[in-house]
Design an enzyme around this catalytic site. Structure first.
Site: not given
Lengths: 729, 225
Positions: A34, A96-98, A243, A315, A500
């Protein structure tokens, strides 16, 4: 997950000793896929990120792009010089926060918004627009609906509260997202030559200030959590890695940040995201070629008895790390106080190592360069996908049209964007529901208070198409880039820059990595062909679960410019002739039609002159004789026409066959014009122009395909297109 | 001579209100709530947003902040006060106006354009309209459903305090035209004096001609009176 054995050996050799527990965790997170892009960085060199508009390219919290002066805003970017650009800048970022959005859709999506907005703040910019591209498993599954509703509500509650309009985006449903939804969020900020701040530490001796929310134990190890496949029990097991957001604090942070920038108090800034304080502070100093001395005890904490590791890696949201000159520290603290935000001087920029102490003990002492850049890259095997066979079934035309128009992928997304405040900020000239949003950047007119439309219009489009990239990762990704550019051009704007978000499955599977390579190369190639620099991005791999990998998904968020903010709508007026411009690829691979009726086909060939094509579409869209424009993409011409239909205006259209009606080749636009001759002239030597028939004043769509005719009433089409609220409400 | 646009923590339409007023040549400035009203205040906007995160109840915390005492005093002296969206919720919570705004019937946030029927044309906010005029103004709220007891609603009507109602494009006040389930389609009301008004729709979002309609302009010009 813990530190890879090979990494531990490398680190031990570099340090000359075993890493401390805090160091091991810091390396584990910062060297994760990541953060360190270990599997993707070898591929990312394919992107061209340069251009006279690019002020700050990839590698900072967000890219910084100069906005052209209004009189140069219609000119294609490749023909502009540096002098054509104003001192007004935008920032562009995407993330992204997948994984978090699967485990906890509401908080996962909300904190995704918060993160990308802070990336904008840390460049010294004020956020002016958000765009969300969302991907879920099949819409008919209850769990997909639960995730979809939660994600939209999370974005809505957070984005609306902080007063940043959500103006563009996309929603797609595909069976292969069932175990891994995607939440890709882009943010556009506004700044200028004077206000820009970077994430590059400036001078040893400057103070490091942790600003914003207190640090708690939330979101521990998020970066490494985002770098592995989701387990079956992720929804219950992984909640501590998600979070929780507080938009009220974020809004205060936005206001405080404006004040800090106004008063020129920030030397450099980085927001706290993946790997928390350890990530932000070490990256900030490493980028400037410095080290840091940090006392973790000084961090303002929300919970008692936190240990060094928790303080370093939590986080917790709504926090920023600032480099501040020693003489400005008191003023920064006053501003924090005014906005009820916490503020601690945690240490300073140094010439040496990156060190952290806790309770009088040194818990981290490493070379910041090694921590930031030392992760070994993965050399992975890849297998290219097989091309599809040509096998088209015979299908009933009526049923196919209905199925494609009522498909949730092509259906109206009003249910989604109605929940987003898309007008706050008074810049949204073209609102969601059209091909692209247009934001008024009045600042380039020389008068920020101008209301005559004298500034530069900023068009925004964001999306990808999983059906296309499943059918052909490389061709599909090229098509995604062209489609976003066509969206912008259909509203009269020319592309300026793009960011992107590359989403893939587990890259250790050769076929997944092959597909991922395909989307990287395809996206890079088409953006280069469009002379559109890709100025930043995000990679999210390991979107893989029991249910298998996601489709390779190259979300592109593209911005473009035009003089002024007016644009023809994607709605017929009923007073012109309908033309279809652009060349069809005459193939149905990756189409909603095949999705509905079965069968397979190659992915369509794309035009060879996309830059000329896009520039010409934009030019024609700006012409006064152009009454309406709408691009052809998801669902093909059938859906384009259905979307153009209004209660008062319709069309009589004839095409040769089902391929012509459902082909999704991008780079095509339906234009309603009162001057068809000039459109033909403009496209002479560029692309085909086909007459589709006359627009009518009756709110009916008559589609003749070969010798069969289907009549559609606007009300019936609106009902078909309402499938999302009909199902959820 | 300035219209004070009050900025609470979490306000987010404060900049927009200033921009819209200044486009009409009405002097306006953002005022941080802790700083109090400027001495030369000639009008007050309580703008939209999510003051204090709306964490207790929309508008409840802001209504109890010290600056609202000053606003109540100014309102009693005849200074024009306009509450918009969260400002309308604060207006009701602080007793400037009757009733309350609560969760939409849809239970979701709604951002869209609606039509309003002007119910009174003899107030500073509506003097450029005729009674029964239909205007188009955007809404953007999750808690905009006007609630009041029937008895107090009757008092509101008897005292002619209803300023705007949601209606269709032709001015018909119908259930279909009611976006949030407000009691009797009420979108905006007057306080004790005509110079105090609150409404959920955003006139400042329908003022700048370069991004859309301008039907809100004639509401904001109430500050010129």
């Amino acid at each position: 997950m813990s530190l890879l054995e090979s990494d531990r050996e490398l680190i031990t050799a570099e340090l000359g000793r075993e890493p401390t527990p805090a160091e091991a965790n810091l390396f584990e997170n910062l060297w994760s896929e990541h953060c360190a892009y270990r599997s993707s960085r070898p591929l990312l060199g394919a992107f061209d990120s340069e251009g006279s508009q690019v002020v700050i390219g990839p590698g900072d919290d967000a890219a910084v792009i100069a906005v052209p002066e209004p009189d140069a805003a219609d000119t294609p970017a490749s023909e502009r010089t540096r002098d054509d650009y104003s001192e007004t800048y935008i920032t562009l970022g995407i993330e992204s926060h997948n994984h978090p959005s699967y485990v906890d859709p509401y908080d996962g999506a909300a904190t995704g918004v918060g993160g990308i907005v802070r990336d904008t703040l840390s460049m010294g910019a004020y956020p002016i627009a958000l765009a969300d591209s969302l991907y879920f498993g099949s819409f008919d599954r209850e769990h997909s609906q639960y995730l979809f509703e939660g994600v939209v509500e999370g974005i809505s509650d957070y984005g609306n509260s902080i007063g940043v309009p959500t103006v563009a985006g996309s929603v797609d449903f595909h069976a292969d997202y069932v175990g891994n939804p995607l939440v890709n969020v882009a943010c556009v900020g506004l700044t200028d030559e004077e206000r820009v701040v970077t994430a590059e530490a400036q001078q040893a001796g400057n103070k490091l200030v942790l600003f914003g929310n207190a640090t708690g134990r939330d979101g521990l190890g998020g970066a490494s959590f985002a770098s592995e496949d989701l387990d079956e029990d992720a929804e219950t097991e992984d909640r501590p890695a998600v979070q929780v957001g507080d938009p009220y604090s974020e809004k205060l942070l936005i206001e405080a940040s404006e004040t800090l920038i106004d008063e020129n108090l920030v030397q450099s800034a980085r927001d706290l995201g993946a790997a928390g304080l350890g990530g932000a502070s070490s990256e900030l100093v490493a980028k400037g070629g410095f080290g840091a001395d940090i006392a973790l005890d000084r961090v303002h904490q929300r919970e008692p008895n936190m240990n060094a590791l928790e303080i370093l890696l939590a986080e917790s949201q709504e926090r920023m790390c600032y480099e501040v000159a020693p003489e400005d520290v008191d003023r920064v603290a006053e501003i924090a106080d005014r906005f009820d935000l916490g503020c601690s001087v945690i240490g300073e920029v140094s010439e040496g190592n990156y060190t952290c102490t806790f309770d009088g003990e040194v818990v981290v002492d490493v070379d910041p360069e090694f921590l930031a850049e030392g992760a070994p890259m993965n050399d992975l095997d890849s297998v290219a996908p097989e091309p599809a066979e040509h096998d088209l079934p015979d299908a009933d035309l009526d049923a196919a049209i209905e199925a494609v128009i009522a498909n949730p992928n092509t259906a109206s997304k009003r249910w989604v964007y109605r929940q987003y405040d898309h007008e706050v900020g008074l810049r949204t000239a073209m609102k969601p529901g059209d091909d692209a949003a247009i934001m008024a950047v009045r600042e380039t007119s020389g008068d920020a208070d101008d209301t005559t439309g004298a500034g530069t219009g900023l068009a925004i489009s964001s999306g990808a198409n999983p059906n296309w990239t499943t059918a052909d990762p490389y061709g599909g990704a090229r098509a995604v880039a062209l489609e976003n550019a066509t969206n912008i051009a259909a509203k009269g704007a020319v592309p300026l820059a793009a960011v992107d978000c590359l989403n893939g499955g587990n890259p250790e599977k050769p076929d997944v990595y092959g597909g991922f390579k395909g989307i990287v190369d395809g996206l890079a190639e088409m953006c280069a062909d469009l002379s559109t620099p890709v100025v930043g991005g995000n990679v999210s791999l390991y979107n893989d679960s029991e249910a298998g990998p996601i489709p390779p998904t190259p979300t592109l968020a593209m911005v473009g410019t035009k003089a002024g903010y007016d644009a023809p709508p994607a709605a017929l007026s009923g007073e012109g002739e309908l033309l279809l411009v652009g060349d069809a690829g005459d193939a149905l691979g990756g189409s909603e039609y095949l999705n509905a009726v079965g069968g397979s086909d190659a992915f369509p060939e794309l035009p060879e002159n996309p830059a000329d094509l896009v520039a010409t579409i934009a030019e024609v869209a700006r012409d006064e004789s152009t009454l309406a424009t709408h691009d052809v993409s998801h669902g093909g011409l059938a859906v384009t026409l259905a979307e153009l239909l209004t209660a008062d205006a319709g069309a009589d259209v004839a095409v040769d066959d089902a391929v012509a009606l459902f082909d999704e080749t991008p780079g095509r636009v339906v234009i309603e014009t009162t001057d068809p001759e000039s459109v033909r002239e403009a496209f002479d030597g560029v692309a085909a122009v086909e007459s589709l028939g006359e627009a009518t004043a009756d709110g009916e769509l008559s589609l003749t395909v070969g010798d069969e005719t289907v009549e559609l009433e606007s009300e019936a089409v609106a009902d078909l297109r309402d499938v999302i609220p009909e199902t959820l409400e | 001579m300035t219209v004070a646009v009050i900025q609470f923590g979490g306000s987010n339409c404060d900049r927009d209100a200033v921009r819209a007023l200044e486009s009409l040549d009405i002097d306006a400035e953002r005022v941080w709530h802790e700083d109090g009203l400027p001495a030369d205040t000639t009008g007050v906007v309580v703008p939209g947003g999510f003051s204090y995160g709306d964490y207790l109840r929309a508008g409840a915390m802001a209504a109890r902040s010290p600056i609202m005492d000053e606003v109540r005093d100014a309102a009693a002296d005849g200074t024009p006060v306009l509450g918009v969206c969260n400002g309308a919720q604060i207006g009701c919570e602080s007793g400037l106006t009757e009733g309350a705004f609560t969760t939409n019937k849809s239970a979701r946030f709604q951002c869209e354009h609606v039509h309003l029927r002007v119910e009174r044309a003899d107030t500073p906010w509506t003097e450029h309209f005729e009674e029964g005029d239909v205007i188009e103004i955007p809404i953007a709220h999750g808690e905009g459903r006007f609630e009041i007891t029937e008895e107090r609603y009757d008092d509101l009507v008897d005292n002619d305090r209803v300023l705007f109602r949601y209606c269709d494009a032709d001015g018909n006040v119908t259930d279909d035209a009611n976006p949030n389930g407000s009691t009797h389609n009420v979108a905006g009301i007057l306080g004790e004096r005509e110079s105090v008004a609150v409404l959920m729709p955003h006139p400042e979002r329908a003022t700048l001609p370069d991004v859309g309609g301008t039907d809100g302009e004639n509401i904001l010009t109430g500050f010129r009176a």
